[in-house]
Design a protein around this motif. Structure first.
Motif, PDB file in Angstrom:
ATOM      1  N   THR A  58     -15.975   0.849   0.272  1.00  0.00           N
ATOM      2  CA  THR A  58     -16.052  -0.105  -1.079  1.00  0.00           C
ATOM      3  C   THR A  58     -14.809  -0.168  -1.397  1.00  0.00           C
ATOM      4  O   THR A  58     -14.539  -1.517  -1.713  1.00  0.00           O
ATOM      5  CB  THR A  58     -16.465   0.976  -2.427  1.00  0.00           C
ATOM      6  N   LYS A  59     -13.602   0.720  -1.451  1.00  0.00           N
ATOM      7  CA  LYS A  59     -12.095   0.391  -1.774  1.00  0.00           C
ATOM      8  C   LYS A  59     -11.788  -0.849  -0.662  1.00  0.00           C
ATOM      9  O   LYS A  59     -11.016  -1.553  -0.954  1.00  0.00           O
ATOM     10  CB  LYS A  59     -11.328   1.321  -1.785  1.00  0.00           C
ATOM     11  N   LYS A  66     -13.025  -3.091   0.742  1.00  0.00           N
ATOM     12  CA  LYS A  66     -13.475  -4.449   0.344  1.00  0.00           C
ATOM     13  C   LYS A  66     -12.905  -5.072  -0.719  1.00  0.00           C
ATOM     14  O   LYS A  66     -13.104  -6.230  -0.975  1.00  0.00           O
ATOM     15  CB  LYS A  66     -15.180  -4.367   0.120  1.00  0.00           C
ATOM     16  N   VAL A  67     -12.348  -4.281  -1.338  1.00  0.00           N
ATOM     17  CA  VAL A  67     -11.310  -5.044  -2.690  1.00  0.00           C
ATOM     18  C   VAL A  67     -10.199  -5.746  -1.714  1.00  0.00           C
ATOM     19  O   VAL A  67      -9.338  -5.521  -0.967  1.00  0.00           O
ATOM     20  CB  VAL A  67     -10.839  -3.963  -3.566  1.00  0.00           C
ATOM     21  N   HIS A  99       1.256  -1.097  -0.284  1.00  0.00           N
ATOM     22  CA  HIS A  99      -0.043  -0.060  -0.210  1.00  0.00           C
ATOM     23  C   HIS A  99       0.786   1.261   0.041  1.00  0.00           C
ATOM     24  O   HIS A  99       0.404   2.448  -0.368  1.00  0.00           O
ATOM     25  CB  HIS A  99      -0.965  -0.141   1.122  1.00  0.00           C
ATOM     26  N   ARG A 137      -8.289  -3.100   4.815  1.00  0.00           N
ATOM     27  CA  ARG A 137      -8.349  -4.503   3.921  1.00  0.00           C
ATOM     28  C   ARG A 137      -7.658  -5.550   4.784  1.00  0.00           C
ATOM     29  O   ARG A 137      -8.310  -6.652   4.743  1.00  0.00           O
ATOM     30  CB  ARG A 137      -7.504  -4.090   2.656  1.00  0.00           C
ATOM     31  N   GLU A 143      -3.209  -0.052  -7.693  1.00  0.00           N
ATOM     32  CA  GLU A 143      -3.812   1.303  -7.140  1.00  0.00           C
ATOM     33  C   GLU A 143      -2.189   1.967  -6.513  1.00  0.00           C
ATOM     34  O   GLU A 143      -2.097   3.210  -6.559  1.00  0.00           O
ATOM     35  CB  GLU A 143      -4.586   1.206  -5.831  1.00  0.00           C
ATOM     36  N   LEU A 185      -6.286   2.583   4.738  1.00  0.00           N
ATOM     37  CA  LEU A 185      -6.973   1.382   3.702  1.00  0.00           C
ATOM     38  C   LEU A 185      -6.540   0.132   4.062  1.00  0.00           C
ATOM     39  O   LEU A 185      -6.827  -0.856   3.938  1.00  0.00           O
ATOM     40  CB  LEU A 185      -6.599   2.059   2.255  1.00  0.00           C
ATOM     41  N   ASP A 208     -12.661   4.557   2.127  1.00  0.00           N
ATOM     42  CA  ASP A 208     -13.664   4.397   1.209  1.00  0.00           C
ATOM     43  C   ASP A 208     -14.020   2.574   1.780  1.00  0.00           C
ATOM     44  O   ASP A 208     -13.432   2.109   1.109  1.00  0.00           O
ATOM     45  CB  ASP A 208     -13.258   4.641  -0.078  1.00  0.00           C
ATOM     46  N   GLN A 226      -3.425   5.569   2.635  1.00  0.00           N
ATOM     47  CA  GLN A 226      -2.858   4.153   2.433  1.00  0.00           C
ATOM     48  C   GLN A 226      -2.813   3.217   3.557  1.00  0.00           C
ATOM     49  O   GLN A 226      -3.075   2.017   3.790  1.00  0.00           O
ATOM     50  CB  GLN A 226      -1.807   3.984   1.369  1.00  0.00           C
ATOM     51  N   MET A 273      -4.951  -5.739  -7.453  1.00  0.00           N
ATOM     52  CA  MET A 273      -5.542  -4.148  -7.466  1.00  0.00           C
ATOM     53  C   MET A 273      -4.804  -3.436  -6.639  1.00  0.00           C
ATOM     54  O   MET A 273      -4.751  -2.455  -6.852  1.00  0.00           O
ATOM     55  CB  MET A 273      -7.201  -4.685  -7.219  1.00  0.00           C
ATOM     56  N   TRP A 274      -4.509  -4.159  -5.387  1.00  0.00           N
ATOM     57  CA  TRP A 274      -3.898  -3.316  -4.267  1.00  0.00           C
ATOM     58  C   TRP A 274      -2.552  -2.536  -4.821  1.00  0.00           C
ATOM     59  O   TRP A 274      -2.277  -1.152  -4.629  1.00  0.00           O
ATOM     60  CB  TRP A 274      -3.459  -3.910  -3.017  1.00  0.00           C
TER      61      TRP A 274
END
Length: 190
Positions: A122-123, A125-126, A52, A180, A135, A176, A120, A173, A131-132
């Motif tokens: 929604t983010k 939940k990824v 991240h 996550r 990003e 996040l 966020d 980050q 994908m991390w």
């Protein structure tokens, strides 16, 4: 200049491939022993935090560094403190030099107000490490390698705007990554 992500080689052993293995070993239903699962957990905490951080997911390839700058390790910057440090180290120590997500969260909550950072949902939940990393790669290109760092071959004197953006990116980050990580653990231990 172009940026690349060191995790784009499918089939390679890297942070993303290891995170996937560690996550798969977490559930009690996995074939992994408790010793292996506890070892994997420690590395999972570390690696989720690492990917991240934008400079763990990108590097600059240029005429000066045709093989890449090792995620900013070959780039010298001068923050407002007046010391010269490598760009990677500057971003890594944004939270006082901790090398783990829990340490960064503790430090950020204590000193930098991470609790006030909005994640966020929604983010958060990824749960796909690919994908991390993508990003973080985008953030690295847009913010870590922004002016004044674009000028190569000299010590880049960081502007107030650069340092503010870096601090805000690092805080968001870290938050996040923590969200996550919590979601990964909740999913693994259902």
């Amino acid at each position: 200049m172009r940026c690349s992500t060191p995790y784009s080689d499918a089939g390679a052993i890297n942070a993303v491939s290891q995170i996937k293995l560690f996550i798969a070993a977490l559930p009690a239903t996995s074939a992994a022993s408790d010793d292996v699962r506890s070892y994997d957990m420690v590395w999972l905490l570390h690696l989720i935090g690492d990917i991240h951080q934008p400079l763990h997911a990108t590097e600059r390839i240029s005429a000066i560094n045709p093989d890449g700058d090792r995620g900013g390790n070959e780039v010298n910057v001068m923050p407002a403190t007046g010391e010269t440090v490598d760009l990677h180290g500057y971003w890594d120590r944004m939270f006082g030099g901790y090398v783990s997500v829990p340490g960064a969260i503790y430090d950020a909550n204590d000193k930098a107000g991470l609790a006030k950072v909005q994640v966020d949902g929604t983010k958060a939940k990824v749960l796909d490490p690919d994908m991390w990393t993508q990003e973080s790669f985008v953030l690295g290109r847009k913010f870590a390698y922004a002016e004044p760092v674009l000028s190569e071959g000299t010590v880049a004197v960081l502007t107030r705007r650069y340092e503010t953006d870096a601090r805000n990116i690092a805080r968001s980050q870290a938050a996040l990554a923590a969200a996550r990580l919590a979601n990964v653990l909740n999913e693994a231990f259902k």
